[in-house]
Structures are given as structure tokens and as C-alpha cells.
Design a protein around this motif. Sequence first.
Motif, PDB file in Angstrom:
ATOM      1  N   ASN A  11       0.710  -1.236  -0.107  1.00 42.83           N
ATOM      2  CA  ASN A  11       0.054  -0.019  -0.088  1.00 42.83           C
ATOM      3  C   ASN A  11       0.817   1.351  -0.037  1.00 42.83           C
ATOM      4  O   ASN A  11       0.555   2.136  -0.736  1.00 42.83           O
ATOM      5  CB  ASN A  11      -0.825   0.000   1.206  1.00 42.83           C
ATOM      6  CG  ASN A  11      -1.716   1.277   1.425  1.00 42.83           C
ATOM      7  OD1 ASN A  11      -1.442   2.309   1.859  1.00 42.83           O
ATOM      8  ND2 ASN A  11      -2.992   1.062   1.013  1.00 42.83           N
ATOM      9  N   SER A  12       1.921   1.246   0.939  1.00 44.74           N
ATOM     10  CA  SER A  12       2.871   2.278   0.725  1.00 44.74           C
ATOM     11  C   SER A  12       3.532   2.834  -0.543  1.00 44.74           C
ATOM     12  O   SER A  12       3.760   3.769  -0.964  1.00 44.74           O
ATOM     13  CB  SER A  12       3.791   2.154   2.073  1.00 44.74           C
ATOM     14  OG  SER A  12       4.922   3.361   1.978  1.00 44.74           O
ATOM     15  N   ASP A  15       1.135   4.138  -2.878  1.00 48.68           N
ATOM     16  CA  ASP A  15       0.791   5.444  -2.188  1.00 48.68           C
ATOM     17  C   ASP A  15       2.000   6.425  -2.800  1.00 48.68           C
ATOM     18  O   ASP A  15       1.667   7.474  -3.359  1.00 48.68           O
ATOM     19  CB  ASP A  15       0.519   5.720  -0.911  1.00 48.68           C
ATOM     20  CG  ASP A  15       0.524   6.868  -0.160  1.00 48.68           C
ATOM     21  OD1 ASP A  15      -0.494   7.754  -1.068  1.00 48.68           O
ATOM     22  OD2 ASP A  15       0.515   7.177   0.969  1.00 48.68           O
ATOM     23  N   ALA A  19       1.595   9.523  -5.669  1.00 44.44           N
ATOM     24  CA  ALA A  19       1.879  11.114  -5.072  1.00 44.44           C
ATOM     25  C   ALA A  19       3.117  11.535  -5.952  1.00 44.44           C
ATOM     26  O   ALA A  19       3.173  12.763  -6.297  1.00 44.44           O
ATOM     27  CB  ALA A  19       2.391  11.163  -3.871  1.00 44.44           C
ATOM     28  N   THR A  41      -4.995  -1.880  -1.502  1.00 46.76           N
ATOM     29  CA  THR A  41      -5.339  -0.443  -2.059  1.00 46.76           C
ATOM     30  C   THR A  41      -6.155   0.399  -1.061  1.00 46.76           C
ATOM     31  O   THR A  41      -6.744   1.404  -1.319  1.00 46.76           O
ATOM     32  CB  THR A  41      -5.829  -0.475  -3.308  1.00 46.76           C
ATOM     33  OG1 THR A  41      -6.905  -1.261  -3.265  1.00 46.76           O
ATOM     34  CG2 THR A  41      -4.943  -1.409  -4.459  1.00 46.76           C
ATOM     35  N   LEU A  44      -6.610   4.275  -0.837  1.00 50.82           N
ATOM     36  CA  LEU A  44      -5.906   5.172  -2.202  1.00 50.82           C
ATOM     37  C   LEU A  44      -6.864   6.033  -2.822  1.00 50.82           C
ATOM     38  O   LEU A  44      -6.440   7.132  -3.490  1.00 50.82           O
ATOM     39  CB  LEU A  44      -5.139   4.244  -2.883  1.00 50.82           C
ATOM     40  CG  LEU A  44      -4.202   3.347  -2.102  1.00 50.82           C
ATOM     41  CD1 LEU A  44      -3.223   2.417  -3.054  1.00 50.82           C
ATOM     42  CD2 LEU A  44      -3.086   4.511  -1.415  1.00 50.82           C
ATOM     43  N   LYS A  47      -7.789   9.150  -1.108  1.00 49.74           N
ATOM     44  CA  LYS A  47      -6.567   9.898  -1.031  1.00 49.74           C
ATOM     45  C   LYS A  47      -5.993  10.750  -2.494  1.00 49.74           C
ATOM     46  O   LYS A  47      -5.913  11.910  -2.548  1.00 49.74           O
ATOM     47  CB  LYS A  47      -5.093   9.387  -0.514  1.00 49.74           C
ATOM     48  CG  LYS A  47      -4.163  10.110  -0.205  1.00 49.74           C
ATOM     49  CD  LYS A  47      -3.049   9.635   0.449  1.00 49.74           C
ATOM     50  CE  LYS A  47      -1.902  10.601   0.617  1.00 49.74           C
ATOM     51  NZ  LYS A  47      -0.653   9.857   1.457  1.00 49.74           N
ATOM     52  N   HIS A  48      -6.235   9.833  -3.595  1.00 52.82           N
ATOM     53  CA  HIS A  48      -5.776  10.167  -4.624  1.00 52.82           C
ATOM     54  C   HIS A  48      -6.789  10.500  -5.959  1.00 52.82           C
ATOM     55  O   HIS A  48      -6.550  11.017  -6.788  1.00 52.82           O
ATOM     56  CB  HIS A  48      -4.697   9.375  -5.304  1.00 52.82           C
ATOM     57  CG  HIS A  48      -3.454   8.959  -4.462  1.00 52.82           C
ATOM     58  ND1 HIS A  48      -2.580   9.927  -4.209  1.00 52.82           N
ATOM     59  CD2 HIS A  48      -3.310   8.368  -3.519  1.00 52.82           C
ATOM     60  CE1 HIS A  48      -1.718   9.604  -3.391  1.00 52.82           C
ATOM     61  NE2 HIS A  48      -1.909   8.596  -2.932  1.00 52.82           N
ATOM     62  N   CYS A  53      -7.564   5.836  -9.098  1.00 52.26           N
ATOM     63  CA  CYS A  53      -7.596   4.540  -8.307  1.00 52.26           C
ATOM     64  C   CYS A  53      -9.245   4.081  -8.596  1.00 52.26           C
ATOM     65  O   CYS A  53     -10.033   4.669  -7.973  1.00 52.26           O
ATOM     66  CB  CYS A  53      -7.219   4.360  -6.904  1.00 52.26           C
ATOM     67  SG  CYS A  53      -7.334   2.925  -6.043  1.00 52.26           S
TER      68      CYS A  53
END
Length: 339
Positions: A11-12, A15, A19, A41, A44, A47-48, A53
Amino acid sequence: MALMNMIQALNSALDVKLAQDPDVVLFGEDIGYFGGVFRVTDGLQAKHGLTRCFDTPIAEGGIIATAIGMGVYGLRPVAEIQFADYILPAFDQLVSEAARLRYRSGGEFWAPITVRSPYGGGIFGGQTHSQSPEALFAHVTGLKTVIPSNPYDAKGLLIASIEDDDPVIFMEPKRIYNGPFYARPDEQLKSWAGTGDPLAEVPEGHYTVPLGKAATVREGKDVTVLAYGTMVHVAKAGIEESGVDAELIDLRSIVPLDIEAITASVAKTGRCVIFHEATRFGGFGGELSALVQERCFWALRSPILRVAGWDTPYPHAFEWDYMPGPGRLAAALRKAMED
């Protein structure tokens, strides 16, 4: 640095790339709002955004075809196939299109796609959720195949895969998503639980682990054990059980393959045991055996041995008898030492 299991590390990685690079997009079945069936996921999309996603229909051929088109256009798509067993409807797209695109176009076009997929057993998924098809992809020129065994490598290898200009099949051993490997459920066989902490120190920012570079997990002088994914952890337990001073090599990627690391180890020990979960006949272990034989013939002091899954359809209720365990590896190590 932060303590992460493999799910959190993957996941990191996603991410970080979302970004860092606006051309990276993620898509697949249930990976958006739900965060994926294994939660890789998770968070994500929130956030994005919905365009970075997003979910797809249950149409694996369409998922991979879309990824190829995006890659040609200039994006870096990361497509998830929910279980590796379901990648077969997309196999023609991977073999006939993604793998050949750079060669067919004379280098004018390429497909910088990453195909993530959970694979292997350990969750009682039966025949349609537990297979290990890595040898199918290793056979296809133009595809790279990566299989991590721990959180640190998983994040670094995934970032390296996304940044690679060739199509990469990134296989995630679901049995070790949350730790070294799940215990066999009955109380009398807790030795299957493995050793080591389920969490690992993982950098929170960007880093890569190079594709095609194996890692020496354990140094030894008597036998070389070649493994990848979940079997690295099973091998640790099997080596301890055997009492043999074995050297354990984690391949990390099977294409490209770090043949130099393999041959250097076998030249030192003079013996080799190959260990994987997939069916033995036609498995990637056969290719490893041939490569070692060709390059290390005069150094070998005993026959190369393979320990793998049985040559049967994947069982449901008996998957813990199908998957090779520490005892089977320990027996092979002792047999190697008899010669």
C-alpha cells in the motif's frame, strides 16, 4: 522507517508512486472504494481520487488490454487481477500484445505496465484461488516476473516494477500478507507457524530493490537452497529442522534471474535443493535445475533435488498436505548430504 506487514508495505509503495508520478494509475476489481479483497489499496482512492484508483468490471482480458493501451499512450498503469488463478482470460493479451510490443514496433512503442496479483495457497481457497502459475509467465519472453518474500522487498520491488519500462507480473504471496506464513490450523502442527516477526522495518518514502538481484537470506557451506515467496520462510524452518548448514537464496525475481548469485553459491556448496510451492512437473524448478547443471556440473557433489507441490489438481480440504513444508525440505537436505 515504520513497522509494516506486506499489505501495508505494498500500500505504501502504491501511495508513494501515485503521489510522485501523475502518470501512475491503479485499477482492478474492487480496488477502489472497497480497497481490494486483501486491503492492499485501502484508502488510496479517497486520497488520490477516482481517476487515479478505480474499479473495473470482472473482465480480466479487458483489464489487461486497457492497461496496455494506457501504457502505449504514456501512462504507467498498475492493474490488479484479484487472484492469480483468474489471470488466464488475460493471458493472450499479456503474451501476444504486452510482451511483444517493444520488439514488434522496433522499439517505437512499449508497455510499461505492472500486473499485481495475489497467488499461492494458505487460505483454503481451493483450485480457483490458490494456484502458483509463475512458470507460465517465466516462459514468455518480454515479461518480467517478480515474487517478494518480505515487506521491505515487497515495497522496493513494486516501486522498481512500476518504474520499469517493460511489463512486469508482480505476484504477491497471500499466505504471508500478514506475517511470515500462516500456521496450519490444527493444534498438533504449530511448527508451521514459522519464525520471525510478522512486521519489518520499511522506509516510508521512495526506494527501490533492483529487479534481477537475489538475496542471501542465510549463509551456509553444505547445500544451496533456492526459494522465493512464501517458501523462503518455510525453507528457514526446514533448514533448522534438518541440522544441515544450508545457504538460502531468495531469488526475489525469477525473470530476470540472478544466475550469477545462484552459481556462485552452488560452486561453493557443491549441492543444490530447489524449493517452490507450484506443481513439480513443468514448474520453474525444472529450469533452475537445468541452469545449475549447465553451469555448475563440475562443482556438484550430489544430484540436484526439487521439493515442490504434488502433481495433482490443487486440493481444497487437503491444501496443507499439498504445500511442501519444513519436513519435506529437511528430508531433501539430508538426502543431498548422503552423496
